[in-house]
Write a protein that holds these residues in place. Structure first.
Motif, PDB file in Angstrom:
ATOM      1  N   TRP A   1      16.310   5.619  -6.210  1.00  0.00           N
ATOM      2  CA  TRP A   1      15.681   4.308  -6.306  1.00  0.00           C
ATOM      3  C   TRP A   1      15.696   3.617  -4.955  1.00  0.00           C
ATOM      4  O   TRP A   1      16.436   4.004  -4.048  1.00  0.00           O
ATOM      5  N   PHE A   2      14.844   2.599  -4.826  1.00  0.00           N
ATOM      6  CA  PHE A   2      14.726   1.926  -3.541  1.00  0.00           C
ATOM      7  C   PHE A   2      14.370   0.469  -3.774  1.00  0.00           C
ATOM      8  O   PHE A   2      13.781   0.085  -4.785  1.00  0.00           O
ATOM      9  N   SER A   3      14.724  -0.340  -2.790  1.00  0.00           N
ATOM     10  CA  SER A   3      14.604  -1.789  -2.912  1.00  0.00           C
ATOM     11  C   SER A   3      13.234  -2.257  -2.444  1.00  0.00           C
ATOM     12  O   SER A   3      12.474  -1.515  -1.818  1.00  0.00           O
ATOM     13  N   PRO A   4      12.891  -3.527  -2.743  1.00  0.00           N
ATOM     14  CA  PRO A   4      11.635  -4.092  -2.246  1.00  0.00           C
ATOM     15  C   PRO A   4      11.532  -3.955  -0.724  1.00  0.00           C
ATOM     16  O   PRO A   4      12.538  -4.029  -0.007  1.00  0.00           O
ATOM     17  N   GLY A   5      10.305  -3.765  -0.254  1.00  0.00           N
ATOM     18  CA  GLY A   5      10.078  -3.620   1.179  1.00  0.00           C
ATOM     19  C   GLY A   5      10.103  -2.192   1.667  1.00  0.00           C
ATOM     20  O   GLY A   5       9.742  -1.926   2.816  1.00  0.00           O
ATOM     21  N   THR A   6      10.540  -1.248   0.800  1.00  0.00           N
ATOM     22  CA  THR A   6      10.587   0.155   1.180  1.00  0.00           C
ATOM     23  C   THR A   6       9.221   0.797   0.929  1.00  0.00           C
ATOM     24  O   THR A   6       8.753   0.846  -0.211  1.00  0.00           O
ATOM     25  N   VAL A   7       8.591   1.268   1.971  1.00  0.00           N
ATOM     26  CA  VAL A   7       7.320   1.987   1.823  1.00  0.00           C
ATOM     27  C   VAL A   7       7.640   3.374   1.259  1.00  0.00           C
ATOM     28  O   VAL A   7       8.558   4.051   1.732  1.00  0.00           O
ATOM     29  N   HIS A   8       6.884   3.805   0.255  1.00  0.00           N
ATOM     30  CA  HIS A   8       7.162   5.092  -0.365  1.00  0.00           C
ATOM     31  C   HIS A   8       5.870   5.844  -0.656  1.00  0.00           C
ATOM     32  O   HIS A   8       4.873   5.264  -1.048  1.00  0.00           O
ATOM     33  N   ARG A   9       5.944   7.132  -0.457  1.00  0.00           N
ATOM     34  CA  ARG A   9       4.808   8.031  -0.696  1.00  0.00           C
ATOM     35  C   ARG A   9       5.308   9.242  -1.475  1.00  0.00           C
ATOM     36  O   ARG A   9       6.170   9.990  -1.000  1.00  0.00           O
ATOM     37  N   LEU A  10       4.794   9.440  -2.688  1.00  0.00           N
ATOM     38  CA  LEU A  10       5.165  10.606  -3.487  1.00  0.00           C
ATOM     39  C   LEU A  10       4.329  11.810  -3.071  1.00  0.00           C
ATOM     40  O   LEU A  10       3.102  11.718  -2.953  1.00  0.00           O
ATOM     41  N   VAL A  11       4.996  12.929  -2.854  1.00  0.00           N
ATOM     42  CA  VAL A  11       4.351  14.186  -2.484  1.00  0.00           C
ATOM     43  C   VAL A  11       4.599  15.197  -3.595  1.00  0.00           C
ATOM     44  O   VAL A  11       5.752  15.413  -4.007  1.00  0.00           O
ATOM     45  N   ASN A  12       3.540  15.791  -4.095  1.00  0.00           N
ATOM     46  CA  ASN A  12       3.608  16.729  -5.215  1.00  0.00           C
ATOM     47  C   ASN A  12       3.531  18.155  -4.682  1.00  0.00           C
ATOM     48  O   ASN A  12       2.485  18.609  -4.243  1.00  0.00           O
ATOM     49  N   SER A  13       4.674  18.866  -4.747  1.00  0.00           N
ATOM     50  CA  SER A  13       4.683  20.268  -4.316  1.00  0.00           C
ATOM     51  C   SER A  13       4.282  21.194  -5.451  1.00  0.00           C
ATOM     52  O   SER A  13       3.545  22.163  -5.256  1.00  0.00           O
TER      53      SER A  13
END
Length: 250
Positions: free
Chosen positions: A79-91
């Motif tokens: 999990w991550f807090s507000p302000g964290t940019v996140h990109r899901l990568v599907n392998s």
């Protein structure tokens, strides 16, 4: 039946902790950099958690600690807090359950995509590219979601390069742009938050006071609730979404 407001019967209990849950099948669309996955973005007030249920992949993040890549497989919890940019990568067929804090706020727009700077600086252009068409054929919506993802990946590459070169200052600049974009929504968010999350916190505070006085009154609302799964899947920022609604006491 829904017994909320019926004298002598408990109402529908709020979902635990003022959170919301959805199922996610991460997009398998390949982006310009050769990676398959979702649209990079951040949330401004809500914490997000992933409980991985199948497949493999990664979540790429940019936080104040810098850029990082985190492996995901069945059983992973991150999990991550507000302000964290996140990109899901599907392998490989990555699926997960998403838990969001501040139920109602993500659905009301608590997210900012990593579009290129020129689009972030223009609220009208941002909305034009961020909002998917409604009441359109699935193929039309899917194509729009893919274009949105590709544009967010383009801006993410810019941001990633800037963070590697400039450090946290580059992310702070993106945060300022995000704050400007969401500011018009905040008054509405306050109302949603007050009616959902705050009401649960207030109820817990009152329950503790009652129990401290030896009263069992907090237990009088004992109830079991269920929710129906919405038919089909929606198009989210990172993949195809399964959601639930129509909560009721059973």
């Amino acid at each position: 039946m829904n017994t909320a407001g019926v004298p002598g019967l408990p109402g529908v209990p709020g979902f635990p902790g003022g959170t919301a849950v959805s199922g996610l099948r991460v997009y398998d669309w390949e982006a310009a950099d050769g990676l398959c996955g979702g649209s990079p973005h951040l949330h401004t007030v809500s914490t997000e958690a992933y409980v991985v249920t199948g497949g493999t992949g990664q979540v790429h993040t940019i936080s104040m600690a810098g850029a990082a890549e985190h492996g995901l497989a069945a059983g992973s919890l991150l999990w991550f807090s507000p302000g964290t940019v996140h990109r899901l990568v599907n392998s490989r067929q990555l699926t997960l359950n998403v838990i969001m804090s501040n139920a109602g706020l993500p659905e009301a727009g608590d997210a900012v995509l990593t579009f290129p700077r020129a689009i972030l600086a223009d609220p009208d252009k941002y909305v034009q590219h961020a909002v998917l068409p409604r009441d359109a054929d699935e193929a039309v919506v899917a194509a729009a979601a893919r274009r949105r993802r590709d544009l967010a990946v383009e801006g993410y590459a810019e941001l990633h390069t800037s963070v590697l070169r400039e450090g946290p200052d580059a992310l702070a600049a993106f945060h300022r742009a995000a704050a400007v974009l969401v500011r018009p929504r905040v008054e509405r968010w306050k109302k949603i938050w007050s009616e959902t999350v705050r009401s649960q916190v207030d109820a817990t505070e009152q329950a503790l006071e009652d129990l401290a006085d030896g009263s069992a009154r907090p237990l009088a609302g004992a109830a079991v609730a269920t929710a129906g799964r919405r038919p089909g899947e929606g198009y989210g920022m990172c993949g195809r979404l399964t959601t639930w609604d129509d909560s009721r006491v059973v």
